[in-house]
Design a protein around this motif. Structure first.
Motif, mmCIF file in Angstrom:
data_model
loop_
_atom_site.group_PDB
_atom_site.id
_atom_site.type_symbol
_atom_site.label_atom_id
_atom_site.label_comp_id
_atom_site.label_asym_id
_atom_site.label_seq_id
_atom_site.Cartn_x
_atom_site.Cartn_y
_atom_site.Cartn_z
ATOM 1 N N GLY A 236 55.510 -61.158 -3.098
ATOM 2 C CA GLY A 236 55.843 -60.196 -4.148
ATOM 3 C C GLY A 236 55.215 -60.485 -5.496
ATOM 4 O O GLY A 236 55.421 -59.730 -6.449
ATOM 5 N N ALA A 237 54.452 -61.580 -5.587
ATOM 6 C CA ALA A 237 53.804 -61.892 -6.862
ATOM 7 C C ALA A 237 52.717 -60.859 -7.160
ATOM 8 O O ALA A 237 52.137 -60.264 -6.250
ATOM 9 C CB ALA A 237 53.191 -63.290 -6.814
ATOM 10 N N GLN A 238 52.455 -60.637 -8.446
ATOM 11 C CA GLN A 238 51.359 -59.746 -8.858
ATOM 12 C C GLN A 238 50.092 -60.536 -9.114
ATOM 13 O O GLN A 238 49.094 -59.982 -9.596
ATOM 14 C CB GLN A 238 51.756 -58.971 -10.102
ATOM 15 N N ALA B 298 47.084 -65.204 -0.374
ATOM 16 C CA ALA B 298 47.677 -64.127 0.423
ATOM 17 C C ALA B 298 49.175 -64.352 0.611
ATOM 18 O O ALA B 298 49.971 -63.410 0.528
ATOM 19 C CB ALA B 298 46.981 -64.033 1.782
ATOM 20 N N ALA B 299 49.554 -65.602 0.843
ATOM 21 C CA ALA B 299 50.975 -65.914 1.012
ATOM 22 C C ALA B 299 51.750 -65.587 -0.258
ATOM 23 O O ALA B 299 52.793 -64.946 -0.219
ATOM 24 C CB ALA B 299 51.154 -67.386 1.384
ATOM 25 N N ALA B 300 51.217 -66.020 -1.400
ATOM 26 C CA ALA B 300 51.918 -65.795 -2.675
ATOM 27 C C ALA B 300 52.049 -64.304 -2.965
ATOM 28 O O ALA B 300 53.094 -63.843 -3.429
ATOM 29 C CB ALA B 300 51.173 -66.502 -3.804
ATOM 30 N N LEU B 301 51.008 -63.545 -2.670
ATOM 31 C CA LEU B 301 51.063 -62.109 -2.923
ATOM 32 C C LEU B 301 52.007 -61.427 -1.921
ATOM 33 O O LEU B 301 52.685 -60.458 -2.266
ATOM 34 C CB LEU B 301 49.660 -61.510 -2.870
ATOM 35 N N SER B 302 52.093 -61.962 -0.694
ATOM 36 C CA SER B 302 53.062 -61.449 0.286
ATOM 37 C C SER B 302 54.488 -61.616 -0.226
ATOM 38 O O SER B 302 55.370 -60.839 0.103
ATOM 39 C CB SER B 302 52.939 -62.192 1.622
ATOM 40 N N VAL C 113 44.081 -61.690 5.285
ATOM 41 C CA VAL C 113 44.513 -60.294 5.428
ATOM 42 C C VAL C 113 44.115 -59.762 6.804
ATOM 43 O O VAL C 113 44.902 -59.075 7.473
ATOM 44 C CB VAL C 113 43.934 -59.416 4.294
ATOM 45 N N PHE D 69 41.089 -65.240 1.337
ATOM 46 C CA PHE D 69 42.070 -64.154 1.207
ATOM 47 C C PHE D 69 41.759 -63.040 2.206
ATOM 48 O O PHE D 69 42.653 -62.566 2.916
ATOM 49 C CB PHE D 69 42.053 -63.617 -0.231
ATOM 50 N N GLU D 70 40.500 -62.642 2.274
ATOM 51 C CA GLU D 70 40.127 -61.559 3.191
ATOM 52 C C GLU D 70 40.408 -61.956 4.641
ATOM 53 O O GLU D 70 40.909 -61.148 5.432
ATOM 54 C CB GLU D 70 38.644 -61.187 3.017
ATOM 55 N N GLN E 177 43.537 -56.911 -6.190
ATOM 56 C CA GLN E 177 43.874 -56.069 -7.331
ATOM 57 C C GLN E 177 45.350 -55.725 -7.326
ATOM 58 O O GLN E 177 45.856 -55.171 -6.353
ATOM 59 C CB GLN E 177 43.051 -54.776 -7.271
ATOM 60 N N THR E 178 46.024 -56.060 -8.414
ATOM 61 C CA THR E 178 47.426 -55.668 -8.577
ATOM 62 C C THR E 178 47.537 -54.863 -9.869
ATOM 63 O O THR E 178 46.577 -54.765 -10.641
ATOM 64 C CB THR E 178 48.334 -56.905 -8.673
#
Lengths: 370, 370
Positions: B234-236, B228-232, B357, B353-354, B2-3
């Protein structure tokens, strides 16, 4: 940033820093990472001995390693002169004409051209190893293929871990089969020799290919967010090379080159054969454009190309001929915007990593867990 | 996952799925992501209306969007015939000779060649928009540059968010200045049109360039670790296109092409101008090799190249001519190894993803926090 591998090596952060500069290597290890000294430029054993002595005196007992270049293919009994003779005259003329076009002065009498082919030859790398094994190095990395079996055995006898760079899962499996301990997955965005598969895809490819061997992610990493991304992809650590080039400890000969690196954006590199004959990412310059453009003679295979351009590159660097001035560097060059010391880079990496972990926990709905 | 952006759009996972297939788009939204239907192939408004009706009936009230192709440069009053006339005879001959060499049969009489230039022309895209705005789409994406100001205004009047693809921070800033709401950072490893900067570097570049606008990472993402990498970075959210091509809901015309995708590795794509005239990542085939090799005539600029090869591509696909059979797809193709439905892909993404994390928390020394 603790992984099985960083614990095994006794370092605080799973950050491996490759650098040709002893002061940078020592500073990386002192900052809690693992400094790896690039040995390719040491054609004289005494020079390497002097710099390893220096590291020993300045590393504060922290672990460090050495990176050599042993080509996968043996070239037995071939001298530099033998190789020189294989270079076509037209290629020599292209180099001379390009240097003349930009008015690049000659080297002064007695000034040695810096980088020579000899650093790439197996006998030289073996001499480097003879020196290196007198020191308590903890890691031996090889940039071109797996090192020969006897070198791997010699390293293992001394408790030295062996790492090798790979640009594909296939390369990585070859390394595993050769008894390598650590695979460095070198993504497309990395500086220096690199394949076409980007880190986002290559890292998990290589992790899966050699599991349970540890993998270091290389290419595109220069911030704590990128470290978090690489570790999310299954790497046991990151391998950073470019980011140290603009640190205050780095001894780049040319201030103009440092300025050029600080000014360059992510799009200002090119993967070109102009430097060594194999595709290597570097600053895009009028020199690489000349080689890669329609009027160039085409590059020669390794090691001919490197030998052909060695003196030219030295002249360009020595005389700081702006439009031609380049260096191997990755796409991360866009984040290298100010001169800092190695410690400041490390602080930035670790703080950025913690922030990225906070963020990913919020996204995963684990916000109470920071 | 969730972003801010996924909350704003009311979806469970910040996973945006681009696809030319209505069944895939609806399944992505039903699985908790955000399905985006690619409109380029709808040259007849009624076809688009029919498929949007279908999505409405099958999306279970979940939000979805539309992706159009509006070239940045206007081509006013130019017909397909005008453009056809600009294609050199030698290029037509190269296409005919290559098809003949591989024995590619003609299309049957009355069989339309699939993809035509018309889908790329602004008037066609505007017709698509007239249809789309009759439906409760929540997002309008544009693949080539920022859409015209009046289109952005029209979308905003209807509460539709506007997204645009960018291959560099400079492109991203242009989009921001044009009033775009979301930038899709399309990395080098992505399928379709792409620049040279890889996701590991491009994503944070674009995030920093347009902050606080939300950025979606595209390119090289097909597993939960990569999310997870992409969200790390800074992507939303993430923007996935290739991964759906081999789902059971996808309606690829050719079973042979599906098999080829399932068998391909990360290194089996190429960034080539052969398809459209602009660099687009696709399966590497003997067709792309012919265009990119030394005996090719060189590709033509967009839109000429696309028009030149449209019928040839249709013939190759229709008749499943193995060595020439290709499609736009990213380096993630190496992870597309079995046919699964969209829900199974989603389950894999969220579970991966989980796990990623969990792993990053262990590395960060927050292992008690999972």
């Amino acid at each position: 940033m603790q992984t099985e591998l960083s614990k095994q090596l006794g370092v605080e952060h799973a950050v491996f820093g490759f650098t040709p500069f002893p002061a940078v290597a020592a500073a990386i290890s002192r900052a809690g990472g693992f400094g790896v000294l690039g040995a390719v430029r040491y054609t004289a054993p005494d020079d390497l001995r002097r710099d390893l002595d220096w590291i020993e005196a300045h590393v504060g007992g922290r672990p460090y390693g050495l990176d050599v270049v042993m080509p996968a293919k043996k070239v037995e009994g071939v001298t530099e002169a033998d190789v020189e003779a294989l270079i076509p005259e037209g290629h020599r003329r292209f180099v001379a004409d390009t240097l003349a076009k930009y008015g690049v002065p000659e080297l002064a009498a007695g000034e040695a051209s810096g980088w020579r082919i000899t650093g790439w030859m197996e006998q030289v790398a073996r001499t480097q190893l003879d020196v290196a094994f007198d020191y308590p190095i903890r890691l031996l990395a090889n940039a071109l293929g797996s090192p020969p079996a006897d070198v791997v055995a010699r390293a293992h006898d001394r408790g030295v871990l062996v790492a090798a760079l790979a640009g594909s899962a296939r390369h990585a499996r070859k390394h595993r089969d050769a008894g390598i301990d650590i695979v460095v997955a070198q993504g497309y965005e990395a500086g220096g020799h690199t394949g076409e598969i980007a880190s986002m895809v290559l890292t998990p490819d290589v992790v899966d290919a050699v599991d349970p061997l540890p993998v270091l992610a290389a290419g595109g990493i220069g911030s704590g967010q990128q470290v978090a991304a690489a570790l999310s992809l299954g790497a046991q650590g990151v391998w950073l090379g470019s980011i140290w080039l603009t640190t205050t400890e780095a001894e780049l000969q040319s201030p103009a080159l440092t300025r050029k690196l600080l000014a360059a954006g992510s799009g200002d590199t090119v993967r070109s054969r102009a430097l060594t004959g194999k595709p290597a990412r570097q600053l895009r310059t009028e020199w690489t454009d000349a080689w890669d453009g329609p009027d160039g003679p085409g590059t020669l295979p390794m090691p001919l190309q490197g030998l052909l351009v060695a003196e030219a590159v030295s002249r360009i660097q020595k005389h700081e001929v702006g439009p031609l001035l380049g260096t191997p560097v990755g796409q991360i060059v866009g984040r290298m915007t100010d001169r800092r010391d190695v410690r400041a880079v490390f602080d930035d990496l670790t703080r950025g990593f913690e922030r990225a972990v906070d963020r990913i926990n919020r996204i995963a709905g684990r916000s109470g867990q920071s």
